[in-house]
Design an enzyme around this catalytic site. Structure first.
Site, PDB file in Angstrom:
ATOM      1  N   ASP A 114       0.834  -1.219   0.000  1.00 15.24           N
ATOM      2  CA  ASP A 114       0.000   0.000   0.000  1.00 15.24           C
ATOM      3  C   ASP A 114       0.865   1.264   0.000  1.00 15.24           C
ATOM      4  OD1 ASP A 114      -2.146  -1.658   0.091  1.00 15.24           O
ATOM      5  OD2 ASP A 114      -2.918  -0.987   2.037  1.00 15.24           O
ATOM      6  N   THR A 160       2.035   1.793  -3.481  1.00 14.34           N
ATOM      7  CA  THR A 160       0.929   2.301  -4.310  1.00 14.34           C
ATOM      8  C   THR A 160       0.752   3.807  -4.085  1.00 14.34           C
ATOM      9  OG1 THR A 160      -0.170   0.162  -3.978  1.00 14.34           O
ATOM     10  CG2 THR A 160      -1.509   1.916  -4.908  1.00 14.34           C
ATOM     11  N   ASP A 215       3.488   0.784 -10.012  1.00 13.62           N
ATOM     12  CA  ASP A 215       2.205   0.096 -10.221  1.00 13.62           C
ATOM     13  C   ASP A 215       2.414  -1.382 -10.545  1.00 13.62           C
ATOM     14  OD1 ASP A 215      -0.498  -0.252 -10.415  1.00 13.62           O
ATOM     15  OD2 ASP A 215      -0.638   0.484 -12.465  1.00 13.62           O
ATOM     16  N   ASP A 241       3.917  -2.885  -6.684  1.00 10.10           N
ATOM     17  CA  ASP A 241       3.015  -3.098  -5.533  1.00 10.10           C
ATOM     18  C   ASP A 241       2.315  -4.459  -5.580  1.00 10.10           C
ATOM     19  OD1 ASP A 241       1.329  -2.383  -7.626  1.00 10.10           O
ATOM     20  OD2 ASP A 241       0.393  -0.682  -6.613  1.00 10.10           O
ATOM     21  N   GLY A 242       1.770  -4.797  -6.762  1.00 10.51           N
ATOM     22  CA  GLY A 242       1.096  -6.094  -6.900  1.00 10.51           C
ATOM     23  C   GLY A 242       2.081  -7.251  -6.759  1.00 10.51           C
ATOM     24  N   ARG A 280       1.809 -10.219  -4.038  1.00  7.50           N
ATOM     25  CA  ARG A 280       1.764 -11.646  -4.411  1.00  7.50           C
ATOM     26  C   ARG A 280       2.912 -12.411  -3.764  1.00  7.50           C
ATOM     27  NH1 ARG A 280      -0.357  -9.140  -8.947  1.00  7.50           N
ATOM     28  NH2 ARG A 280       1.671  -8.759  -9.891  1.00  7.50           N
ATOM     29  N   SER A 289      -4.939  -8.435  -1.509  1.00  9.22           N
ATOM     30  CA  SER A 289      -6.222  -8.229  -0.816  1.00  9.22           C
ATOM     31  C   SER A 289      -7.194  -7.466  -1.698  1.00  9.22           C
ATOM     32  CB  SER A 289      -5.981  -7.408   0.469  1.00  9.22           C
ATOM     33  OG  SER A 289      -5.476  -6.131   0.111  1.00  9.22           O
ATOM     34  N   ASP A 297      -4.811   4.390  -9.869  1.00  7.40           N
ATOM     35  CA  ASP A 297      -4.472   4.433 -11.307  1.00  7.40           C
ATOM     36  C   ASP A 297      -5.247   5.558 -11.988  1.00  7.40           C
ATOM     37  OD1 ASP A 297      -2.841   2.240 -11.109  1.00  7.40           O
ATOM     38  OD2 ASP A 297      -4.194   0.847 -12.121  1.00  7.40           O
TER      39      ASP A 297
HETATM   40  C1  LIG Z   1      16.020  10.652 -24.764  1.00  5.94           C
HETATM   41  C2  LIG Z   1      14.824   9.945 -24.415  1.00  5.94           C
HETATM   42  C3  LIG Z   1      13.830  10.739 -23.682  1.00  5.94           C
HETATM   43  C4  LIG Z   1      12.585  10.031 -23.500  1.00  5.94           C
HETATM   44  C5  LIG Z   1      12.437   9.490 -22.189  1.00  5.94           C
HETATM   45  C6  LIG Z   1      11.218   8.680 -22.117  1.00  5.94           C
HETATM   46  C7  LIG Z   1      11.395   7.580 -21.253  1.00  5.94           C
HETATM   47  C8  LIG Z   1      10.320   6.628 -20.963  1.00  5.94           C
HETATM   48  C9  LIG Z   1       8.998   6.886 -21.374  1.00  5.94           C
HETATM   49  C10 LIG Z   1       7.993   6.190 -21.028  1.00  5.94           C
HETATM   50  C11 LIG Z   1       7.949   5.057 -20.171  1.00  5.94           C
HETATM   51  C12 LIG Z   1       6.560   4.745 -19.868  1.00  5.94           C
HETATM   52  C13 LIG Z   1       6.429   3.580 -19.052  1.00  5.94           C
HETATM   53  C14 LIG Z   1       5.022   3.307 -18.718  1.00  5.94           C
HETATM   54  C15 LIG Z   1       4.906   2.067 -17.961  1.00  5.94           C
HETATM   55  C16 LIG Z   1       3.533   1.800 -17.549  1.00  5.94           C
HETATM   56  C17 LIG Z   1       3.526   0.751 -16.558  1.00  5.94           C
HETATM   57  C18 LIG Z   1       2.204   0.650 -15.926  1.00  5.94           C
HETATM   58  O1  LIG Z   1       1.934   1.288 -14.955  1.00  5.94           O
HETATM   59  O2  LIG Z   1       1.340  -0.183 -16.486  1.00  5.94           O
HETATM   60  C19 LIG Z   1       0.179  -0.401 -15.759  1.00  5.94           C
HETATM   61  C20 LIG Z   1      -0.490  -1.563 -16.371  1.00  5.94           C
HETATM   62  C21 LIG Z   1      -1.870  -1.865 -15.765  1.00  5.94           C
HETATM   63  O3  LIG Z   1      -1.741  -2.171 -14.413  1.00  5.94           O
HETATM   64  P1  LIG Z   1      -2.985  -2.581 -13.458  1.00  5.94           P
HETATM   65  O4  LIG Z   1      -3.423  -3.986 -13.744  1.00  5.94           O
HETATM   66  O5  LIG Z   1      -2.600  -2.221 -12.089  1.00  5.94           O
HETATM   67  O6  LIG Z   1      -4.132  -1.578 -13.875  1.00  5.94           O
HETATM   68  C22 LIG Z   1      -5.431  -1.945 -14.315  1.00  5.94           C
HETATM   69  C23 LIG Z   1      -5.707  -1.091 -15.539  1.00  5.94           C
HETATM   70  O7  LIG Z   1      -5.400   0.234 -15.230  1.00  5.94           O
HETATM   71  C24 LIG Z   1      -7.140  -1.212 -16.016  1.00  5.94           C
HETATM   72  O8  LIG Z   1      -7.383  -0.151 -16.884  1.00  5.94           O
HETATM   73  P2  LIG Z   1      -7.709  -0.445 -18.400  1.00  5.94           P
HETATM   74  O9  LIG Z   1      -6.475  -1.085 -18.970  1.00  5.94           O
HETATM   75  O10 LIG Z   1      -8.898  -1.333 -18.329  1.00  5.94           O
HETATM   76  O11 LIG Z   1      -7.981   0.867 -19.002  1.00  5.94           O
HETATM   77  C25 LIG Z   1      -8.193  -1.104 -14.942  1.00  5.94           C
HETATM   78  O12 LIG Z   1      -9.384  -1.582 -15.479  1.00  5.94           O
HETATM   79  C26 LIG Z   1      -7.862  -1.877 -13.703  1.00  5.94           C
HETATM   80  O13 LIG Z   1      -8.742  -1.416 -12.725  1.00  5.94           O
HETATM   81  C27 LIG Z   1      -6.432  -1.623 -13.249  1.00  5.94           C
HETATM   82  O14 LIG Z   1      -6.187  -2.382 -12.137  1.00  5.94           O
HETATM   83  O15 LIG Z   1       0.414  -2.629 -16.237  1.00  5.94           O
HETATM   84  C28 LIG Z   1       0.612  -3.363 -17.336  1.00  5.94           C
HETATM   85  O16 LIG Z   1      -0.130  -3.274 -18.259  1.00  5.94           O
HETATM   86  C29 LIG Z   1       1.770  -4.299 -17.355  1.00  5.94           C
HETATM   87  C30 LIG Z   1       2.644  -4.083 -18.547  1.00  5.94           C
HETATM   88  C31 LIG Z   1       3.443  -2.800 -18.488  1.00  5.94           C
HETATM   89  C32 LIG Z   1       4.310  -2.662 -19.646  1.00  5.94           C
HETATM   90  C33 LIG Z   1       5.113  -1.418 -19.616  1.00  5.94           C
HETATM   91  C34 LIG Z   1       5.948  -1.363 -20.830  1.00  5.94           C
HETATM   92  C35 LIG Z   1       6.899  -0.240 -20.810  1.00  5.94           C
HETATM   93  C36 LIG Z   1       7.704  -0.360 -22.014  1.00  5.94           C
HETATM   94  C37 LIG Z   1       8.561   0.503 -22.437  1.00  5.94           C
HETATM   95  C38 LIG Z   1       8.830   1.763 -21.799  1.00  5.94           C
HETATM   96  C39 LIG Z   1      10.172   2.265 -22.147  1.00  5.94           C
HETATM   97  C40 LIG Z   1      10.202   2.988 -23.383  1.00  5.94           C
HETATM   98  C41 LIG Z   1      11.434   3.765 -23.522  1.00  5.94           C
HETATM   99  C42 LIG Z   1      11.366   4.587 -24.706  1.00  5.94           C
HETATM  100  C43 LIG Z   1      12.497   5.485 -24.845  1.00  5.94           C
HETATM  101  C44 LIG Z   1      12.238   6.415 -25.923  1.00  5.94           C
HETATM  102  C45 LIG Z   1      13.436   7.072 -26.397  1.00  5.94           C
HETATM  103  N1  LIG Z   2      -1.362  -2.160  -2.554  1.00  9.45           N
HETATM  104  C1  LIG Z   2      -1.689  -3.242  -3.286  1.00  9.45           C
HETATM  105  C2  LIG Z   2      -1.576  -3.255  -4.670  1.00  9.45           C
HETATM  106  C3  LIG Z   2      -1.930  -4.382  -5.385  1.00  9.45           C
HETATM  107  N2  LIG Z   2      -2.382  -5.467  -4.743  1.00  9.45           N
HETATM  108  C4  LIG Z   2      -2.756  -6.685  -5.484  1.00  9.45           C
HETATM  109  O1  LIG Z   2      -2.105  -6.733  -6.757  1.00  9.45           O
HETATM  110  C5  LIG Z   2      -3.052  -6.655  -7.825  1.00  9.45           C
HETATM  111  C6  LIG Z   2      -2.574  -5.699  -8.896  1.00  9.45           C
HETATM  112  O2  LIG Z   2      -1.384  -6.203  -9.417  1.00  9.45           O
HETATM  113  P1  LIG Z   2      -0.427  -5.244 -10.329  1.00  9.45           P
HETATM  114  O3  LIG Z   2       0.684  -6.147 -10.735  1.00  9.45           O
HETATM  115  O4  LIG Z   2      -1.266  -4.786 -11.472  1.00  9.45           O
HETATM  116  O5  LIG Z   2       0.019  -4.159  -9.452  1.00  9.45           O
HETATM  117  C7  LIG Z   2      -4.353  -6.200  -7.167  1.00  9.45           C
HETATM  118  O6  LIG Z   2      -5.461  -6.700  -7.866  1.00  9.45           O
HETATM  119  C8  LIG Z   2      -4.250  -6.780  -5.769  1.00  9.45           C
HETATM  120  O7  LIG Z   2      -4.614  -8.127  -5.802  1.00  9.45           O
HETATM  121  C9  LIG Z   2      -2.500  -5.451  -3.360  1.00  9.45           C
HETATM  122  O8  LIG Z   2      -2.943  -6.457  -2.746  1.00  9.45           O
HETATM  123  N3  LIG Z   2      -2.146  -4.336  -2.654  1.00  9.45           N
HETATM  124 MG   LIG Z   3      -0.273  -2.141  -9.250  1.00  8.67          MG
HETATM  125 MG   LIG Z   4      -2.547  -0.344 -11.198  1.00  9.21          MG
END
Ligand SMILES: CCCCCCCC/C=C\CCCCCCCC(=O)OC[C@H](COP(=O)(O)O[C@@H]1[C@H](O)[C@H](OP(=O)(O)O)[C@@H](O)[C@H](O)[C@H]1O)OC(=O)CCCCCCC/C=C\CCCCCCCC
Ligand SMILES: Nc1ccn([C@@H]2O[C@H](COP(=O)(O)O)[C@@H](O)[C@H]2O)c(=O)n1
Ligand SMILES: [Mg+2]
Ligand SMILES: [Mg+2]
EC number: 2.7.8.-
Length: 219
Positions: free
Chosen positions: A29, A32, A66, A69-70, A74, A80, A91
């Site tokens: 938490d 987060t 983000d 924390d999960g 785990r 929870s 988020d």
């Molecule tokens: C000279 C260069 C200058 C430029 C500098 C730029 C540097 C880097 C730029 C960007 C990096 C961005 C990284 C972003 C990473 C995001 C990670 C993240 O938080 O993902 C969250 C996501 C979802 O997590 P949750 O399950 O917790 O959330 C759920 C979700 O929000 C649902 O919403 P919905 O999708 O439905 O809209 C909700 O419904 C739900 O309630 C909620 O719980 O996590 C993931 O998806 C996991 C995968 C993450 C993958 C991240 C990939 C990052 C890849 C590359 C970044 C680096 C790029 C570098 C580029 C450099 C350019 C020159």
């Molecule tokens: N403070 C928190 C945050 C997350 N969780 C658990 O993790 C799941 C989300 O996983 P991410 O990899 O997307 O962060 C969430 O559904 C919770 O089960 C938690 O317990 N406490």
């Molecule tokens: Mg998370």
């Molecule tokens: Mg999240």
């Protein structure tokens, strides 16, 4: 797509760090909350002033919390319902700050009403996209679709573009155009995702209602 394919990679990379934090007595938490505060500070201090490079650096340093924390929850076996609620709710707050930061820039010194509106559309549509899934699941539907642009895509597209656009201040010419392009892509992609999810919920709810009616008739 990123959620499906990149999550496994980031889980492997971040697991030792998550274990380290747990050993130091840090709670999921706390991660987060601190992560959200860092993203909000980066977005609301730097973006409205047009400092896109530094804003993106600060946000990127905190946004991976983000995934940590999960992972911590785990590993420690303390996942929870409260944690899931806190994670998803914050988020929405973080996303509001990021796209709100872009909107404030275009409403002020960025001086572009159309891009201000596009940024507000990205903010609102992103929230609604997430809401469709949460509400659909709350009424007992599977919502078996993710759609074209989920949260990870929204963040990666807009933050990579903002970071690169910020290099304009260091003398790289023409690069600032990447941010408007990214905002348009996120806006159109979010609209498509919204339609995909609404269509899925409509179909699933009709199927569930029909199944309920036929089992009522049978009994
Ligand atoms: C000279 C260069 C200058 C430029 C500098 C730029 C540097 C880097 C730029 C960007 C990096 C961005 C990284 C972003 C990473 C995001 C990670 C993240 O938080 O993902 C969250 C996501 C979802 O997590 P949750 O399950 O917790 O959330 C759920 C979700 O929000 C649902 O919403 P919905 O999708 O439905 O809209 C909700 O419904 C739900 O309630 C909620 O719980 O996590 C993931 O998806 C996991 C995968 C993450 C993958 C991240 C990939 C990052 C890849 C590359 C970044 C680096 C790029 C570098 C580029 C450099 C350019 C020159
Ligand atoms: N403070 C928190 C945050 C997350 N969780 C658990 O993790 C799941 C989300 O996983 P991410 O990899 O997307 O962060 C969430 O559904 C919770 O089960 C938690 O317990 N406490
Ligand atoms: Mg998370
Ligand atoms: Mg999240």
């Amino acid at each position: 797509m990123l959620n499906k394919y990149a999550r496994a990679f980031f889980t492997r990379v971040l697991t030792p760090f998550a274990a380290f934090l747990l050993r130091r007595g840090v709670s999921p938490d706390a991660v987060t909350l601190l992560g959200t505060a860092g993203v909000m500070a980066g977005a609301l201090v730097f973006f409205p002033r047009g400092e896109f490079f530094w804003g993106t650096i600060v946000i990127t340093s905190f946004v991976f919390s983000d995934l940590v924390d999960g992972n911590m929850a785990r590993q420690a076996g303390i996942s929870s319902r409260w944690g899931a609620f806190l994670d998803s709710t914050l988020d929405r707050v973080a996303d509001g700050a990021i796209f709100g930061g872009f909107a404030l820039w275009y409403a002020g010194k960025g001086d572009d009403n159309v891009l201000c509106a596009v940024a507000i559309f990205c903010l609102a549509s992103g929230q609604v996209v997430s809401y469709t899934k949460a509400r659909g699941e709350s009424i007992g539907l599977p919502v078996a679709v993710n759609g074209l642009i989920e949260r990870a895509e929204r963040l990666v597209i807009s933050l990579v573009a903002a970071g690169l656009a910020g290099l304009h201040k260091f003398g790289v010419p023409g690069i600032q155009v990447l941010l408007p392009i990214a905002l348009w892509i996120v806006a159109v992609g979010s609209l498509i995702t919204l339609v995909q999810r609404v269509v899925t919920v409509r179909r699933e709810s009709e199927e569930a209602d029909a199944a309920a009616r036929s089992s009522e008739a049978a009994s």
